[in-house]
Design an enzyme around this catalytic site. Structure first.
Site, PDB file in Angstrom:
ATOM      1  N   LYS A 172       0.809  -1.216   0.000  1.00 21.49           N
ATOM      2  CA  LYS A 172       0.000   0.000   0.000  1.00 21.49           C
ATOM      3  C   LYS A 172       0.844   1.269   0.000  1.00 21.49           C
ATOM      4  O   LYS A 172       0.295   2.366  -0.160  1.00 21.49           O
ATOM      5  CB  LYS A 172      -0.992  -0.036   1.160  1.00 21.49           C
ATOM      6  CG  LYS A 172      -2.078  -1.087   0.956  1.00 21.49           C
ATOM      7  CD  LYS A 172      -2.980  -0.700  -0.211  1.00 21.49           C
ATOM      8  CE  LYS A 172      -3.722  -1.887  -0.790  1.00 21.49           C
ATOM      9  NZ  LYS A 172      -4.522  -1.546  -1.963  1.00 21.49           N
TER      10      LYS A 172
HETATM   11  N1  PMP Z   1      -2.907  -8.044   1.958  1.00 17.36           N
HETATM   12  C1  PMP Z   1      -2.793  -7.138   2.942  1.00 17.36           C
HETATM   13  C2  PMP Z   1      -1.989  -7.498   4.160  1.00 17.36           C
HETATM   14  C3  PMP Z   1      -3.438  -5.894   2.853  1.00 17.36           C
HETATM   15  O1  PMP Z   1      -3.346  -5.006   3.858  1.00 17.36           O
HETATM   16  C4  PMP Z   1      -4.205  -5.615   1.692  1.00 17.36           C
HETATM   17  C5  PMP Z   1      -4.910  -4.283   1.595  1.00 17.36           C
HETATM   18  N2  PMP Z   1      -5.969  -4.174   2.535  1.00 17.36           N
HETATM   19  C6  PMP Z   1      -4.317  -6.590   0.704  1.00 17.36           C
HETATM   20  C7  PMP Z   1      -3.627  -7.784   0.854  1.00 17.36           C
HETATM   21  C8  PMP Z   1      -5.231  -6.435  -0.486  1.00 17.36           C
HETATM   22  O2  PMP Z   1      -4.975  -5.358  -1.281  1.00 17.36           O
HETATM   23  P1  PMP Z   1      -6.135  -4.631  -2.096  1.00 17.36           P
HETATM   24  O3  PMP Z   1      -6.840  -3.711  -1.129  1.00 17.36           O
HETATM   25  O4  PMP Z   1      -5.416  -3.878  -3.145  1.00 17.36           O
HETATM   26  O5  PMP Z   1      -7.076  -5.645  -2.631  1.00 17.36           O
END
Ligand code: PMP
Length: 310
Positions: free
Chosen positions: A46
């Protein structure tokens, strides 16, 4: 490598290759590649979204130097936004459901962010509603709305996906990734589809999430899993969804640490289970790509590496 800001260190993460030597389920001649996003400066995928959101917000005039950024987050998006916001001295407030890891909240605070809690039972929907309410109370505030802002998938379309193609070319057989907001999955999937319309797209969720059509219930795997269908997935030719149990996901997370030196979180364990199952049923010579989204040390208070029940 000399850089002038920590924000410049976001992205360009290594791509780790696994073969039959490391995992017997991978057919000889095939490979599973994991993009090590936990090596970003804020410890997660992120960071890319944070840098991109602030960049786009400033360029469009939605963010000025006086703007307060308010967002609902499980933690990693908050950490990513906080790091990016620091480059411009912007105030950040994050709305976090209580159940999410204390370490992620401590890291957001360490980066100068303020945390507002919402009850665990209200889930991410409750956190979104609270963030929207807060935005109304602040005169100059900006709500990135990661669950609906096209900048979320776009961040991955324009940074992560080209890195995969630069390393592997256009012959990736399958892309296997977790779905939270769906930003990572859809942004990368769209870029890869433009180069190979036959690519297989496997979304990964914890059992208890709704993509597979099963009943919604709580799960321990953190960061993926949804209570509503992410809008970003609409129109994507998704091959299928893999719903991974907490028990399989945590067992793999432990194995990745103990046998491979990979200190990743439980969503990485979950996608690895799905990526290995995908590789196992494809012909030899296939290339399966997955993403390890975050670091495991932010879940130590949840005994990620030592729980007896998983
Ligand atoms: N894995 C983790 C540990 C995350 O924090 C996130 C984001 N919430 C994701 C996967 C998934 O990413 P996205 O929100 O882009 O689907």
């Amino acid at each position: 490598m000399i850089i002038d800001s920590i924000q410049a260190a976001v992205g360009h993460t290594p791509l780790l290759r696994f073969t039959h030597r490391e995992f017997a389920e991978i057919p000889k001649g095939s490979s599973v590649y994991a993009k090590l996003e936990y090596l970003n400066p804020g410890g997660s995928i992120k960071d890319r979204l944070g840098v991109y959101l602030i960049e786009v917000g400033l360029a469009s005039g939605k963010i000025t130097r006086e703007t307060t950024i308010i967002e609902s987050t499980a933690g990693n998006t908050g950490i990513g936004i906080a790091i990016a916001a620091l480059a411009f001295g912007l105030r950040t407030i994050f709305v976090v459901p209580e159940k999410f890891s204390l370490e992620k909240q401590a890291l957001m605070r360490a980066l100068g962010a303020e945390i507002v809690h919402t009850p665990t039972e209200e889930g991410i929907i409750g956190a979104i509603a609270k963030a929207e309410k807060l935005q109304e109370e602040f005169a100059d505030s900006y709500l990135p709305s990661q669950f609906e802002n096209p900048a979320n998938p776009q961040a991955y379309y324009q940074s992560l996906a080209p890195e995969l193609v630069a390393d592997l070319g256009e012959s990736i057989t399958s892309f296997v990734a977790g779905v939270g907001s769906g930003g990572t999955f859809s942004g990368v999937a769209r870029y890869l589809l433009e180069r190979n319309t036959a690519i297989r797209l496997i979304g990964v969720e914890p059992e208890g999430s709704i993509l597979n059509g099963g009943a919604s219930h709580s799960h321990e795997i953190e960061g993926i899993g949804v209570e509503f269908m992410p809008t970003f997935l609409e129109g994507l030719p998704i091959t299928g969804y893999a719903a991974i149990t907490d028990s399989d996901g945590f067992a793999m997370t432990r194995k990745l640490a103990r046998e491979h030196g990979l200190l990743v979180g439980s969503s990485s364990g979950a996608v690895m289970v799905a990526a290995l199952a995908e590789a196992a049923q494809l012909p030899a010579g296939s290339q399966v790509v997955t993403i390890f989204p975050d670091a495991g040390d932010r879940y130590l208070s949840k005994n990620i590496y030592s729980r007896e029940d998983y």
